[in-house]
Design a protein around this motif. Structure first.
Motif, mmCIF file in Angstrom:
data_model
loop_
_atom_site.group_PDB
_atom_site.id
_atom_site.type_symbol
_atom_site.label_atom_id
_atom_site.label_comp_id
_atom_site.label_asym_id
_atom_site.label_seq_id
_atom_site.Cartn_x
_atom_site.Cartn_y
_atom_site.Cartn_z
ATOM 1 N N LEU A 1 -0.880 30.841 48.104
ATOM 2 C CA LEU A 1 0.281 31.608 48.526
ATOM 3 C C LEU A 1 -0.133 32.838 49.339
ATOM 4 C CD1 LEU A 1 2.249 31.478 45.162
ATOM 5 C CD2 LEU A 1 2.650 30.060 47.174
ATOM 6 N N PRO A 2 0.814 33.416 50.137
ATOM 7 C CA PRO A 2 0.512 34.659 50.860
ATOM 8 C C PRO A 2 0.088 35.771 49.903
ATOM 9 C CG PRO A 2 2.565 33.697 51.632
ATOM 10 C CD PRO A 2 2.143 32.902 50.436
ATOM 11 N N ASN A 3 -0.551 36.815 50.471
ATOM 12 C CA ASN A 3 -1.173 37.858 49.644
ATOM 13 C C ASN A 3 -0.222 38.475 48.631
ATOM 14 O OD1 ASN A 3 -3.602 37.501 50.878
ATOM 15 N ND2 ASN A 3 -3.301 39.137 52.378
ATOM 16 N N ARG A 4 0.962 38.944 49.097
ATOM 17 C CA ARG A 4 1.903 39.600 48.198
ATOM 18 C C ARG A 4 2.380 38.642 47.113
ATOM 19 N NH1 ARG A 4 3.563 43.823 45.360
ATOM 20 N NH2 ARG A 4 5.835 43.963 45.147
ATOM 21 N N THR A 5 2.739 37.447 47.533
ATOM 22 C CA THR A 5 3.201 36.448 46.571
ATOM 23 C C THR A 5 2.087 36.064 45.615
ATOM 24 O OG1 THR A 5 4.684 35.600 48.280
ATOM 25 C CG2 THR A 5 4.346 34.216 46.339
ATOM 26 N N ARG A 6 0.870 35.963 46.149
ATOM 27 C CA ARG A 6 -0.275 35.599 45.334
ATOM 28 C C ARG A 6 -0.524 36.640 44.241
ATOM 29 N NH1 ARG A 6 -5.370 35.318 48.787
ATOM 30 N NH2 ARG A 6 -3.987 33.906 49.935
ATOM 31 N N PHE B 1 6.759 43.585 38.592
ATOM 32 C CA PHE B 1 7.788 43.110 39.528
ATOM 33 C C PHE B 1 8.924 42.421 38.780
ATOM 34 C CE2 PHE B 1 9.418 39.361 41.755
ATOM 35 C CZ PHE B 1 9.998 39.949 42.861
ATOM 36 N N THR B 2 8.568 41.578 37.830
ATOM 37 C CA THR B 2 9.586 40.834 37.078
ATOM 38 C C THR B 2 10.450 41.765 36.244
ATOM 39 O OG1 THR B 2 8.069 38.954 36.968
ATOM 40 C CG2 THR B 2 9.941 38.933 35.465
ATOM 41 N N ALA B 3 9.811 42.741 35.594
ATOM 42 C CA ALA B 3 10.551 43.672 34.742
ATOM 43 C C ALA B 3 11.480 44.569 35.545
ATOM 44 C CB ALA B 3 9.574 44.528 33.945
ATOM 45 N N ARG B 4 11.200 44.734 36.835
ATOM 46 C CA ARG B 4 11.991 45.635 37.665
ATOM 47 C C ARG B 4 12.946 44.863 38.590
ATOM 48 N NH1 ARG B 4 8.092 47.541 39.886
ATOM 49 N NH2 ARG B 4 8.189 46.403 41.864
ATOM 50 N N SER B 5 12.402 44.086 39.513
ATOM 51 C CA SER B 5 13.213 43.463 40.564
ATOM 52 C C SER B 5 14.014 42.267 40.066
ATOM 53 C CB SER B 5 12.316 43.044 41.737
ATOM 54 O OG SER B 5 11.681 44.169 42.295
ATOM 55 N N VAL B 6 13.400 41.411 39.243
ATOM 56 C CA VAL B 6 14.136 40.257 38.716
ATOM 57 C C VAL B 6 15.261 40.729 37.791
ATOM 58 C CG1 VAL B 6 13.947 38.139 37.344
ATOM 59 C CG2 VAL B 6 12.143 38.743 38.966
ATOM 60 N N LEU B 7 15.006 41.801 37.058
ATOM 61 C CA LEU B 7 16.041 42.400 36.220
ATOM 62 C C LEU B 7 17.244 42.808 37.064
ATOM 63 C CD1 LEU B 7 17.254 43.831 33.744
ATOM 64 C CD2 LEU B 7 15.736 45.749 34.217
ATOM 65 N N ARG B 8 17.001 43.487 38.175
ATOM 66 C CA ARG B 8 18.100 43.967 39.009
ATOM 67 C C ARG B 8 18.854 42.816 39.673
ATOM 68 N NH1 ARG B 8 14.880 49.303 41.417
ATOM 69 N NH2 ARG B 8 14.901 50.419 39.421
ATOM 70 N N LEU B 9 18.145 41.758 40.020
ATOM 71 C CA LEU B 9 18.828 40.577 40.558
ATOM 72 C C LEU B 9 19.768 39.983 39.515
ATOM 73 C CD1 LEU B 9 19.231 38.402 42.716
ATOM 74 C CD2 LEU B 9 17.196 37.233 41.820
ATOM 75 N N GLY B 10 19.311 39.906 38.280
ATOM 76 C CA GLY B 10 20.160 39.389 37.214
ATOM 77 C C GLY B 10 21.400 40.227 36.997
ATOM 78 N N VAL B 11 21.266 41.549 37.123
ATOM 79 C CA VAL B 11 22.423 42.439 36.984
ATOM 80 C C VAL B 11 23.418 42.194 38.110
ATOM 81 C CG1 VAL B 11 23.172 44.841 36.997
ATOM 82 C CG2 VAL B 11 21.110 44.185 35.741
ATOM 83 N N ALA B 12 22.921 42.046 39.337
ATOM 84 C CA ALA B 12 23.807 41.795 40.480
ATOM 85 C C ALA B 12 24.605 40.509 40.275
ATOM 86 C CB ALA B 12 22.986 41.715 41.771
ATOM 87 N N LEU B 13 23.950 39.479 39.757
ATOM 88 C CA LEU B 13 24.613 38.186 39.561
ATOM 89 C C LEU B 13 25.654 38.212 38.442
ATOM 90 C CD1 LEU B 13 21.525 35.824 39.983
ATOM 91 C CD2 LEU B 13 23.472 36.028 41.538
ATOM 92 N N LEU B 14 25.641 39.270 37.621
ATOM 93 C CA LEU B 14 26.685 39.400 36.599
ATOM 94 C C LEU B 14 28.079 39.485 37.216
ATOM 95 C CD1 LEU B 14 25.124 41.938 34.043
ATOM 96 C CD2 LEU B 14 25.682 39.548 33.609
ATOM 97 N N GLY B 15 28.145 39.887 38.488
ATOM 98 C CA GLY B 15 29.438 39.966 39.165
ATOM 99 C C GLY B 15 30.166 38.643 39.215
ATOM 100 N N LEU B 16 29.436 37.529 39.125
ATOM 101 C CA LEU B 16 30.069 36.214 39.164
ATOM 102 C C LEU B 16 30.750 35.842 37.854
ATOM 103 C CD1 LEU B 16 27.360 34.203 41.157
ATOM 104 C CD2 LEU B 16 29.636 34.871 41.939
ATOM 105 N N ARG B 17 30.660 36.707 36.855
ATOM 106 C CA ARG B 17 31.317 36.423 35.579
ATOM 107 C C ARG B 17 32.767 36.878 35.543
ATOM 108 N NH1 ARG B 17 27.401 37.602 30.398
ATOM 109 N NH2 ARG B 17 25.603 36.388 31.045
ATOM 110 N N ILE B 18 33.185 37.712 36.466
ATOM 111 C CA ILE B 18 34.522 38.303 36.373
ATOM 112 C C ILE B 18 35.329 38.074 37.640
ATOM 113 C CG2 ILE B 18 33.753 40.113 34.794
ATOM 114 C CD1 ILE B 18 33.787 42.030 37.146
ATOM 115 N N THR B 19 36.653 38.077 37.503
ATOM 116 C CA THR B 19 37.575 38.058 38.644
ATOM 117 C C THR B 19 38.695 39.067 38.375
ATOM 118 O OG1 THR B 19 39.073 36.370 37.743
ATOM 119 C CG2 THR B 19 37.158 35.584 38.987
ATOM 120 N N LEU B 20 39.284 39.556 39.431
ATOM 121 C CA LEU B 20 40.402 40.492 39.292
ATOM 122 C C LEU B 20 41.598 39.819 38.637
ATOM 123 C CD1 LEU B 20 40.187 42.249 42.786
ATOM 124 C CD2 LEU B 20 39.224 43.004 40.607
ATOM 125 N N GLU B 21 41.777 38.521 38.887
ATOM 126 C CA GLU B 21 42.900 37.789 38.297
ATOM 127 C C GLU B 21 42.777 37.728 36.778
ATOM 128 O OE1 GLU B 21 45.028 33.380 38.627
ATOM 129 O OE2 GLU B 21 43.233 33.838 39.788
#
Length: 336
Positions: free
Chosen positions: A9-14, A67-87
């Motif tokens: 894999l590339p350096n950063r990914t590696r 990286f996982t404890a920080r960035s993956v955590l924040r991605l999971g929080v963002a995706l919580l938006g798919l749990r709710i609707t205004l209706e």
């Protein structure tokens, strides 16, 4: 196997691959155990991660775990938006929404004051109060991502996840009995369960164990509480910004990217364009990201550090849960 894959894999990914892969394996093991033994997956992920905490000091895994404890955590929080609707929120009328706003604000304020009285930082009170008032371990992780850095923040976050997961499991068993003891109607029982139980899964389990109407009402009220995560994150972000610059010399953004993602996905989910299968996929991805992140957080801590906090944090979280029950029952008695 992990090393050979990372080498291609590339350096950063590696650099990130070994730590992320270990977190993913721990999360998969936690999910398997949770499905077979009925214990909250967040709790299993945390405990299994802590058993492998030596990997956080390993040069190959350290960057990926961070990286996982920080960035993956924040991605999971963002995706919580798919749990709710205004209706969904509008469907129950203004009273449940007013109740949710009242209990979230009041519980967090009382928790911050109680934490200060017990000698803990206000940050710990906001974490435990937010977890109790909003959506359990997910709220604790989201708030931890938005709050300012503190030497004890990770330990406080992990302790909160452990405590709220245990209390949520206990609540799933005891709270329906409380609803029956007070003779609540199916709808009021649903409001009570949705407004008091910490995690979404336990709300669903408790609600539908009583009746379909109770389960439906409890789920929507719980989603209202999840929606309160956004304004609370914004308040945490403003606190962080008021603290000054971060380690890189820049002020943190007033609106973190994961909060923006939460808003956009909640709005998208409210349009009706997304099929139930896509909504379910987004919810599963969010949960998966949070489980992977808590696995990484577990690897970054030591059991001795958690044991050193003593009995006071346990009393704080139990007290918050009892306060929330009393507040909701009082409002249901006088306002519904």
């Amino acid at each position: 196997m992990i090393s050979s894959l990372a080498a291609s894999l590339p350096n950063r990914t590696r650099a990130l691959a070994p730590g992320f892969a270990v977190s993913l394996i721990v999360a998969a093991a936690a999910s398997f155990l949770s499905e077979h033994y009925g214990v909250p997956v967040m709790l299993f992920a945390l405990l299994l991660g802590m058993a492998l905490n030596f990997l956080a000091d390993d040069n190959k895994c350290k960057a990926g775990i961070e990286f996982t404890a920080r960035s993956v955590l924040r991605l999971g929080v963002a995706l919580l938006g798919l749990r709710i609707t205004l209706e969904q929120i509008a469907g129950l009328g203004w009273k449940p929404m007013a109740l949710v706003i009242l209990l979230v604000v009041t519980t967090i304020l009382v928790s911050v004051i109680a934490a200060k009285m017990l000698g803990f930082p206000r940050l710990f009170g906001m974490l435990t109060g937010g977890a109790t008032a909003i959506c359990g371990a997910s709220a604790a992780l989201a708030l931890a991502a938005a709050l300012p850095s503190h030497p004890q923040k990770e330990r406080a976050t992990l302790f909160t996840v452990i405590g709220v997961s245990a209390l949520s499991t206990l609540a799933m068993i005891l709270y329906p009995m409380i609803a029956e003891f007070f003779g609540l109607s199916p709808q009021l029982a649903g409001i009570f369960l949705g407004a008091t139980i910490h995690d979404v899964a336990q709300v669903v389990g408790a609600g539908y164990s009583m009746s379909s109407e109770t389960g439906d009402t409890a789920t929507v009220v719980k989603l209202m509480r999840v929606a309160m995560l956004l304004p609370v994150i914004l308040c945490a972000a403003m606190i962080t910004r008021a603290q000054g610059v971060d380690a890189g010399g820049k002020k943190p953004p007033l609106l973190p990217w994961f909060a923006v993602g939460f808003i956009l996905l909640a709005c998208l989910n409210s349009t009706g364009w997304l099929t139930p299968s896509l909504q379910g996929l987004g919810s599963d991805l969010s949960r998966g990201c949070l489980v992977i992140a808590i696995s990484a957080l577990g690897m970054k801590t030591r059991l001795g550090e958690l044991a050193a906090v003593g009995i006071k944090p346990i009393l704080l979280m139990v007290g918050e849960s009892i306060f929330l029950i009393a507040l909701v029952l009082l409002v249901l008695h006088w306002g519904f």
